[in-house]
Scaffold this motif. Structure first.
Motif, PDB file in Angstrom:
ATOM      1  N   MET A  51      33.945  42.373  15.534  1.00  0.00           N
ATOM      2  CA  MET A  51      33.506  40.972  15.486  1.00  0.00           C
ATOM      3  C   MET A  51      32.927  40.636  14.110  1.00  0.00           C
ATOM      4  O   MET A  51      33.182  39.558  13.555  1.00  0.00           O
ATOM      5  CB  MET A  51      32.449  40.698  16.561  1.00  0.00           C
ATOM      6  N   GLU A  52      32.152  41.560  13.560  1.00  0.00           N
ATOM      7  CA  GLU A  52      31.549  41.332  12.243  1.00  0.00           C
ATOM      8  C   GLU A  52      32.625  41.273  11.171  1.00  0.00           C
ATOM      9  O   GLU A  52      32.549  40.449  10.241  1.00  0.00           O
ATOM     10  CB  GLU A  52      30.541  42.454  11.941  1.00  0.00           C
ATOM     11  N   VAL A  54      35.811  40.335  11.564  1.00  0.00           N
ATOM     12  CA  VAL A  54      36.566  39.084  11.715  1.00  0.00           C
ATOM     13  C   VAL A  54      35.789  37.918  11.118  1.00  0.00           C
ATOM     14  O   VAL A  54      36.347  37.092  10.385  1.00  0.00           O
ATOM     15  CB  VAL A  54      36.880  38.815  13.213  1.00  0.00           C
ATOM     16  N   LEU A  55      34.491  37.836  11.432  1.00  0.00           N
ATOM     17  CA  LEU A  55      33.692  36.734  10.902  1.00  0.00           C
ATOM     18  C   LEU A  55      33.606  36.816   9.380  1.00  0.00           C
ATOM     19  O   LEU A  55      33.720  35.793   8.692  1.00  0.00           O
ATOM     20  CB  LEU A  55      32.284  36.760  11.497  1.00  0.00           C
ATOM     21  N   ILE A  73      38.581  30.911  15.915  1.00  0.00           N
ATOM     22  CA  ILE A  73      37.741  32.072  15.627  1.00  0.00           C
ATOM     23  C   ILE A  73      36.772  32.416  16.759  1.00  0.00           C
ATOM     24  O   ILE A  73      36.455  33.584  16.981  1.00  0.00           O
ATOM     25  CB  ILE A  73      36.986  31.888  14.283  1.00  0.00           C
ATOM     26  N   SER A  74      36.326  31.406  17.510  1.00  0.00           N
ATOM     27  CA  SER A  74      35.395  31.676  18.608  1.00  0.00           C
ATOM     28  C   SER A  74      36.026  32.579  19.668  1.00  0.00           C
ATOM     29  O   SER A  74      35.432  33.575  20.091  1.00  0.00           O
ATOM     30  CB  SER A  74      34.926  30.367  19.254  1.00  0.00           C
ATOM     31  N   LEU A  77      36.634  36.128  18.322  1.00  0.00           N
ATOM     32  CA  LEU A  77      35.456  36.999  18.364  1.00  0.00           C
ATOM     33  C   LEU A  77      35.269  37.593  19.759  1.00  0.00           C
ATOM     34  O   LEU A  77      34.890  38.757  19.905  1.00  0.00           O
ATOM     35  CB  LEU A  77      34.204  36.221  17.952  1.00  0.00           C
ATOM     36  N   ARG A  78      35.534  36.799  20.789  1.00  0.00           N
ATOM     37  CA  ARG A  78      35.422  37.312  22.166  1.00  0.00           C
ATOM     38  C   ARG A  78      36.488  38.378  22.440  1.00  0.00           C
ATOM     39  O   ARG A  78      36.216  39.376  23.108  1.00  0.00           O
ATOM     40  CB  ARG A  78      35.569  36.181  23.182  1.00  0.00           C
ATOM     41  N   GLY A  80      37.602  40.318  20.208  1.00  0.00           N
ATOM     42  CA  GLY A  80      37.085  41.480  19.475  1.00  0.00           C
ATOM     43  C   GLY A  80      36.072  42.262  20.285  1.00  0.00           C
ATOM     44  O   GLY A  80      36.015  43.488  20.224  1.00  0.00           O
ATOM     45  N   ARG A 162      28.849  33.265  16.968  1.00  0.00           N
ATOM     46  CA  ARG A 162      29.063  33.281  15.524  1.00  0.00           C
ATOM     47  C   ARG A 162      27.747  33.495  14.769  1.00  0.00           C
ATOM     48  O   ARG A 162      27.676  34.292  13.837  1.00  0.00           O
ATOM     49  CB  ARG A 162      29.710  31.953  15.096  1.00  0.00           C
ATOM     50  N   VAL A 165      26.456  37.131  15.334  1.00  0.00           N
ATOM     51  CA  VAL A 165      27.215  38.090  14.535  1.00  0.00           C
ATOM     52  C   VAL A 165      26.806  37.967  13.065  1.00  0.00           C
ATOM     53  O   VAL A 165      26.648  38.974  12.365  1.00  0.00           O
ATOM     54  CB  VAL A 165      28.735  37.862  14.701  1.00  0.00           C
ATOM     55  N   SER A 234      42.451  34.877  15.184  1.00  0.00           N
ATOM     56  CA  SER A 234      41.320  34.038  14.754  1.00  0.00           C
ATOM     57  C   SER A 234      41.700  33.118  13.605  1.00  0.00           C
ATOM     58  O   SER A 234      40.848  32.399  13.062  1.00  0.00           O
ATOM     59  CB  SER A 234      40.151  34.929  14.318  1.00  0.00           C
TER      60      SER A 234
END
Length: 287
Positions: A51-52, A54-55, A73-74, A77-78, A80, A162, A165, A234
């Protein structure tokens, strides 16, 4: 008789406690193996969750926020979170059967409820443990993002993912926190301060489809494969290749497309270790 029963009970308790210890030790070993897998390059690298990563790929370095046009992207992250939990041995897909062959028909099962130490992962783990009957990967992504029409399941939504993270990345010294004024409102932003770490991440993905391209997802590092899938889902994958020369950019995009166009059900059948990765890709392909 009472004494014998007591001793038997104690032996049974000792057996149960031993089983729990073994389960916990097994999960700890999986986490250590995961760390070793992440450390296969430079041992000084900061360990990041999917998750980190990807962000970080989605953030504008100086501005400290993701594109306002990115509405993927939301959920990415889920996705992920689910893959990260699977790679850490906490969840798995239910076994393949004749009736449930497709990835999107198979439910997510709890494998271990041993805490990971990551708040978002552990919060999701509690939701999965408490849910009966079990849900599919696609349903879990919808529940965790709050995109469900069922009012009784709104409590499963993970809020402020978001921002949470981003705070993890701040604590790891990769981002900083600032306040920016956008005419009608103030917004908390997180500019990148450790550009070296982001460049390392970008370089790893670039090399995975260029210099180290193996043309076989089952020979790829699992976390690299997962990150390519999540970055695509994402809508941040193009950010990784933008700085490349035109010929390398075309090669990287074409190879990524070939990889992501593979049939998730066919690929998952070849290696159970990557089932969750392919299931997440299948869920995004359908949405």
């Amino acid at each position: 008789m009472t004494t014998t029963l007591t001793h038997r009970g104690r032996r049974a308790d000792v057996g149960k406690n031993a089983d729990k210890r073994l389960e916990g030790e097994d999960d700890s070993l999986k986490d250590r193996n995961l760390e070793e897998e992440e450390d296969s390059g430079d041992s000084k690298d900061i360990r990041l969750t999917l998750m980190e990563e990807v962000l970080l790929l989605g953030l504008k370095d100086k501005e400290g926020y993701t594109s306002f046009w990115n509405d993927c992207i939301s959920s990415g992250l889920r996705g992920g979170i689910l893959i990260e939990l699977a790679l850490r041995g906490r969840i798995q897909l239910e076994p393949l059967t004749m009736r449930k062959k497709k990835l999107l028909d198979r439910k997510v099962l709890l494998k271990s409820d041993t805490p990971t130490g990551d708040v978002l992962l552990d919060e999701t783990l509690k939701h999965i443990k408490a849910t009966e009957p079990a849900e599919t990967v696609q349903t879990w992504i919808e529940l965790l993002t709050g995109e469900t029409w069922n009012p009784f399941k709104l409590q499963y939504q993970l809020r402020n993912v978001r921002e949470r993270v981003a705070k993890n990345l701040v604590e790891k010294g990769i981002l900083t926190t600032e306040k920016q004024n956008f005419l009608l409102f103030d917004m908390t932003t997180h500019p990148v301060t450790n550009t070296t770490e982001k460049q390392r991440l970008v370089k790893k993905l670039q090399e995975s489809v260029l210099d180290r391209w193996v043309n076989n997802p089952h020979r790829m590092d699992r976390r690299t494969l997962a990150l390519l899938v999540l970055a695509h889902s994402s809508d941040v994958l193009e950010n990784v290749f933008t700085a490349l020369a035109d010929d390398k950019y075309d090669t990287a995009m074409n190879r990524s497309k070939d990889l992501l166009d593979l049939d998730p059900d066919v690929e998952a059948a070849k290696a159970s270790a990557t089932e969750m990765i392919w299931a997440v890709l299948a869920a995004f392909n359908k949405s």
